[in-house]
Design an enzyme around this catalytic site. Sequence first.
Site, mmCIF file in Angstrom:
data_model
loop_
_atom_site.group_PDB
_atom_site.id
_atom_site.type_symbol
_atom_site.label_atom_id
_atom_site.label_comp_id
_atom_site.label_asym_id
_atom_site.label_seq_id
_atom_site.Cartn_x
_atom_site.Cartn_y
_atom_site.Cartn_z
ATOM 1 N N CYS A 142 -7.472 -26.698 8.859
ATOM 2 C CA CYS A 142 -6.323 -25.941 9.383
ATOM 3 C C CYS A 142 -5.655 -26.693 10.540
ATOM 4 O O CYS A 142 -6.247 -27.589 11.136
ATOM 5 C CB CYS A 142 -6.747 -24.532 9.808
ATOM 6 S SG CYS A 142 -7.387 -24.415 11.486
ATOM 7 N N ASP B 253 0.868 -1.170 0.000
ATOM 8 C CA ASP B 253 0.000 0.000 0.000
ATOM 9 C C ASP B 253 0.912 1.229 0.000
ATOM 10 O O ASP B 253 2.015 1.193 0.536
ATOM 11 C CB ASP B 253 -0.898 -0.041 1.243
ATOM 12 C CG ASP B 253 -2.094 0.883 1.079
ATOM 13 O OD1 ASP B 253 -2.193 1.558 0.034
ATOM 14 O OD2 ASP B 253 -2.928 0.927 1.995
ATOM 15 N N CYS C 17 -12.952 -28.113 9.061
ATOM 16 C CA CYS C 17 -11.834 -27.242 8.694
ATOM 17 C C CYS C 17 -10.531 -28.046 8.679
ATOM 18 O O CYS C 17 -10.282 -28.869 9.557
ATOM 19 C CB CYS C 17 -11.728 -26.073 9.673
ATOM 20 S SG CYS C 17 -10.339 -24.974 9.295
ATOM 21 N N HIS D 124 -6.573 -20.345 12.123
ATOM 22 C CA HIS D 124 -7.892 -20.796 11.665
ATOM 23 C C HIS D 124 -8.605 -19.712 10.848
ATOM 24 O O HIS D 124 -9.134 -19.983 9.758
ATOM 25 C CB HIS D 124 -8.779 -21.215 12.841
ATOM 26 C CG HIS D 124 -10.201 -21.387 12.421
ATOM 27 N ND1 HIS D 124 -10.656 -22.521 11.776
ATOM 28 C CD2 HIS D 124 -11.260 -20.521 12.456
ATOM 29 C CE1 HIS D 124 -11.931 -22.346 11.455
ATOM 30 N NE2 HIS D 124 -12.316 -21.152 11.857
ATOM 31 N N CYS E 1 -7.653 -26.683 13.874
ATOM 32 C CA CYS E 1 -8.826 -27.559 13.916
ATOM 33 C C CYS E 1 -8.436 -29.040 13.881
ATOM 34 O O CYS E 1 -9.147 -29.881 14.406
ATOM 35 C CB CYS E 1 -9.789 -27.227 12.782
ATOM 36 S SG CYS E 1 -10.618 -25.642 13.064
ATOM 37 N N ASP F 167 -8.246 -7.494 0.808
ATOM 38 C CA ASP F 167 -7.343 -7.589 1.948
ATOM 39 C C ASP F 167 -8.111 -7.121 3.162
ATOM 40 O O ASP F 167 -8.958 -6.236 3.069
ATOM 41 C CB ASP F 167 -6.115 -6.688 1.768
ATOM 42 C CG ASP F 167 -6.439 -5.228 2.055
ATOM 43 O OD1 ASP F 167 -7.044 -4.586 1.177
ATOM 44 O OD2 ASP F 167 -6.119 -4.737 3.152
#
Length: 380
Positions: A303, A90, A301, A332, A306, A263
Amino acid sequence: MFDLLHTAPSTKARRGRLTTPHGVVDTPVFMSVGTQGSVKAVDPRELRELGTQIILGNTYHLHIRPGMDIIRAAGGLHNFINWPLPILTDSGGFQVFSLATIRKIKAHGVEFRSHLDGSLLFLGPKEAMQIQRELGSDIAMVFDDCPPHTSTPREFRAAVERTMRWAAECREQPRAPGQMVFGIVQGGIDPHLREECAKSLVALKFDGYAIGGVSVGEPEPEMFRAVEITEPHLPADQPRYAMGLGTPAQMVELVARGIDMFDCVLPTRVARNGTAFTRKGSISIKAGAYKSDFRPIEEDCDCFACRHFTRAYLRHLLNVGEILGLRMLSVHNTRMFVRTMEQARAAIENGTFAEFRRDFVANYVPTQKVLLARAAAADR
Ligand SMILES: [Zn+2]
């Protein structure tokens, strides 16, 4: 550099591929925010495991600390933070107008005081592009004037004129090898201003276009409106980026409106106060209801959090202030945002995006807490 692979029938959703010097980005994409050169509490190995394709860095913050001498000596931002995949930076415009104390807006930039130590600094199109060139980001953003959503019509007009002039100056600056530069459309919710700004930027031929002046505390209908009145003026064969957005359901809605890149600080920010995003909305893992709940945050999930930990254990970690708790919630939440865009991409490819969108939005209940956090996300 951008290939449009599929478009969805009955919505404006698009499946694309952006090729950068540090690799390919499949769109629609969620980009993790690493303002200070780190996605808060998540390390680069974890980010890659989560399917993160591209992260953000910030000109304003990195320029102030650690400073460009250090990043130059490290060989650029990718080397300094050990992230080999694409980075978007940015320009610092948003931070100058929202964080810093402005001393004077001049023809070629803004004189302001650092929000940290009050030192006098100057940032304009030339400086912002030079910093981003030295950072070596794959995508640089133009230096724009991002006014608050409560600005008067006169203030919006002045911001658009400045944004257009500064964009032209940015366009003239040298770039890092292969670096793309995106223009930023401002103009609040005035269709004429948005159109004028978009058309003048498109005439300058940027590599992509962002919709700015959203996620600045405005109500959700205004945010959608700003996107809807801008999108028709952006070239179909180039990427479109909605800056600072959004929740998972908002991202799905914005994909349907023809946006490719997002984002948002929410996944890691709300993790720090114990909030987890799920397919059904967000839940507070600290709540008493999860005291002896030995299921994962989200049943299906994939991840690390999880696959290895229960809600009861994560709740305990958060309650006693153990860092692992907020780290696992950040992992997560980031995976949930990344996966939502993976599912959107698959649905666009299969021709089932309209159904995906309908089911996703119907099942997703936004909580007041998350909406409030989004309003506070102005310091991204
Ligand atoms: Zn998970």
